[in-house]
Design a protein around this motif. Structure first.
Motif, PDB file in Angstrom:
ATOM      1  N   LEU A  78       0.775  -1.080   0.126  1.00 43.08           N
ATOM      2  CA  LEU A  78       0.141   0.166  -0.019  1.00 43.08           C
ATOM      3  C   LEU A  78       0.906   1.205   0.056  1.00 43.08           C
ATOM      4  O   LEU A  78       0.469   2.175  -0.735  1.00 43.08           O
ATOM      5  CB  LEU A  78      -0.973   0.038   1.289  1.00 43.08           C
ATOM      6  N   ARG A 113       0.727   4.045  -2.845  1.00 41.81           N
ATOM      7  CA  ARG A 113       0.787   5.843  -2.462  1.00 41.81           C
ATOM      8  C   ARG A 113       1.899   6.470  -3.350  1.00 41.81           C
ATOM      9  O   ARG A 113       1.525   7.507  -3.803  1.00 41.81           O
ATOM     10  CB  ARG A 113       1.019   5.957  -0.795  1.00 41.81           C
ATOM     11  N   ASP A 126      -7.415   7.534  -5.457  1.00 40.74           N
ATOM     12  CA  ASP A 126      -7.275   6.991  -4.031  1.00 40.74           C
ATOM     13  C   ASP A 126      -6.272   5.706  -3.807  1.00 40.74           C
ATOM     14  O   ASP A 126      -6.605   4.678  -4.425  1.00 40.74           O
ATOM     15  CB  ASP A 126      -8.592   6.705  -3.343  1.00 40.74           C
ATOM     16  N   VAL A 180      -5.900   3.561  -1.443  1.00 41.43           N
ATOM     17  CA  VAL A 180      -6.440   2.268  -0.819  1.00 41.43           C
ATOM     18  C   VAL A 180      -7.537   1.492  -1.781  1.00 41.43           C
ATOM     19  O   VAL A 180      -7.779   0.437  -1.938  1.00 41.43           O
ATOM     20  CB  VAL A 180      -7.231   2.761   0.600  1.00 41.43           C
ATOM     21  N   TYR A 238      -5.234  -0.110  -4.378  1.00 46.14           N
ATOM     22  CA  TYR A 238      -4.758  -1.477  -3.918  1.00 46.14           C
ATOM     23  C   TYR A 238      -5.804  -2.299  -3.833  1.00 46.14           C
ATOM     24  O   TYR A 238      -5.455  -3.465  -4.302  1.00 46.14           O
ATOM     25  CB  TYR A 238      -4.347  -0.784  -2.428  1.00 46.14           C
ATOM     26  N   THR A 239      -6.867  -2.152  -3.441  1.00 45.77           N
ATOM     27  CA  THR A 239      -8.148  -3.052  -3.213  1.00 45.77           C
ATOM     28  C   THR A 239      -8.394  -3.577  -4.556  1.00 45.77           C
ATOM     29  O   THR A 239      -8.531  -5.006  -4.765  1.00 45.77           O
ATOM     30  CB  THR A 239      -9.438  -2.344  -2.852  1.00 45.77           C
ATOM     31  N   ARG A 294     -10.285  -6.502   3.750  1.00 49.44           N
ATOM     32  CA  ARG A 294     -10.499  -5.343   4.429  1.00 49.44           C
ATOM     33  C   ARG A 294      -9.942  -5.479   5.945  1.00 49.44           C
ATOM     34  O   ARG A 294      -9.257  -4.413   6.539  1.00 49.44           O
ATOM     35  CB  ARG A 294     -11.826  -4.806   4.837  1.00 49.44           C
ATOM     36  N   MET A 307      -6.453  -5.210   5.774  1.00 50.33           N
ATOM     37  CA  MET A 307      -5.959  -3.773   5.411  1.00 50.33           C
ATOM     38  C   MET A 307      -6.255  -2.823   6.450  1.00 50.33           C
ATOM     39  O   MET A 307      -5.249  -1.899   6.523  1.00 50.33           O
ATOM     40  CB  MET A 307      -6.746  -3.522   4.125  1.00 50.33           C
ATOM     41  N   SER A 308      -7.010  -2.954   7.350  1.00 55.63           N
ATOM     42  CA  SER A 308      -7.372  -1.783   8.150  1.00 55.63           C
ATOM     43  C   SER A 308      -6.409  -1.845   9.388  1.00 55.63           C
ATOM     44  O   SER A 308      -6.460  -1.209  10.320  1.00 55.63           O
ATOM     45  CB  SER A 308      -8.717  -2.188   8.904  1.00 55.63           C
ATOM     46  N   VAL A 312      -6.214   3.006   6.635  1.00 53.65           N
ATOM     47  CA  VAL A 312      -7.414   2.377   6.202  1.00 53.65           C
ATOM     48  C   VAL A 312      -8.598   1.938   7.239  1.00 53.65           C
ATOM     49  O   VAL A 312      -8.334   1.308   8.132  1.00 53.65           O
ATOM     50  CB  VAL A 312      -6.799   0.937   5.638  1.00 53.65           C
TER      51      VAL A 312
END
Lengths: 192, 192
Positions: A110, A114, A130, A132, A135-136, B149, B152-153, B158
């Protein structure tokens, strides 16, 4: 794991195959998850140093983006266990494993996205995107070529992931990602 | 499963919650996987009939494509257990479960993509696009918003998948997919 195309192996299988003492393997890694995490950490570190090298190259951001897309798909293809391992560690085990996957894999990747996106925007090649969400979509789409394939291959007309399928998917993902984020200047670069 | 945000439930939990007799639940579904498959089959059937309805609408292929992208992301958001269930059934259980996931979910969705892409190409809105690669990238990217997620979080910056994140991701995926597959005619339609 490559030999069996599965992460369903035991510490004693590993000890036998490597010629090491099972007790020594256990002493080193604690348990199977410890060994899998050590393996992921090692391979992820190699991939991440490749990303740093890529970012430092004297080429356009668009060229870096295309090399990165191909690099991810090829890495998954070469090390199919990495993909299964990440899914396994995120699902099967403690919250601690998810932290480790995040530390070794998600966070550095990530961070690379960025910096690459910021570079491309500052050079006028990329639209503001964005990181994030980027990346997703990129990692999810690449992951799914390998993760979902065994269920997909039960549907009509879907074969295994060969080298040729990888090449086609690299081209497909380049088209989607470049089509989605390049500015006109970036497109002129991509078209050569 | 929605209440606990987990598929880690037992047949007796389900029996208790529903007021049914545990033995009756077991008689009906055989075991927990049988019940999960029945649930997936029911929800997948609803989603697939929505797809048929969408395909029959008197609107452009580009408009259908955009509605489909939003529909997938919203369905995953509304039924977070569907995503976990598919992953669980593909990983944890017998080859038979993967066949069922393919039958209820992968095959009908892939068939829809084949028909939508063919329609868009025949109307001059879409470039020729491989349906299997298209399916893989779209479903993989949408799936990953929810599946990846929690790992990721743990990375900086994130947060959780809120309604607002879903809206942003729908827009992001529309940009990627439309940027990748629309012809100039399709782009003119998308721009309204």
């Amino acid at each position: 794991m490559i030999e069996r195309s599965s992460i369903e192996i035991s510490l004693s299988d590993i000890a036998q195959k490597s010629g090491a003492n099972a007790a020594l393997v256990k002493y080193h890694f604690g348990n199977k998850d410890g060994l899998l995490l050590a393996l992921l950490a090692r391979d992820a570190a190699t991939e991440m140093s490749n990303l740093e090298y890529l970012l430092a190259q004297p080429i356009t951001s668009t060229a870096k983006l295309k090399l990165h897309i191909a690099g991810i798909i090829r890495a998954y293809h070469r090390f199919p266990y990495m993909n299964r391992l990440i899914h396994y560690l995120l699902h099967e085990t403690s919250a601690g494993s998810a932290d480790e996957v995040s530390k070794f894999f998600v966070a550095p990747l990530l961070d690379f996205h960025r910096r690459l996106l910021a570079e491309g925007v500052s050079r006028g090649e990329f639209r503001k995107t964005d990181p994030v969400l980027f990346y997703t979509s990129l990692i999810g789409a690449c992951d799914h070529l390998f993760f979902g394939r065994h269920a997909m291959s039960r549907a009509t007309g879907v074969g295994p992931v060969t080298d040729e399928v990888c090449r086609q998917y690299i081209k497909h993902m380049e088209t989607l990602i470049c089509g989605g984020i390049l500015t006109q200047a970036g497109e002129a670069i991509a078209a050569g």
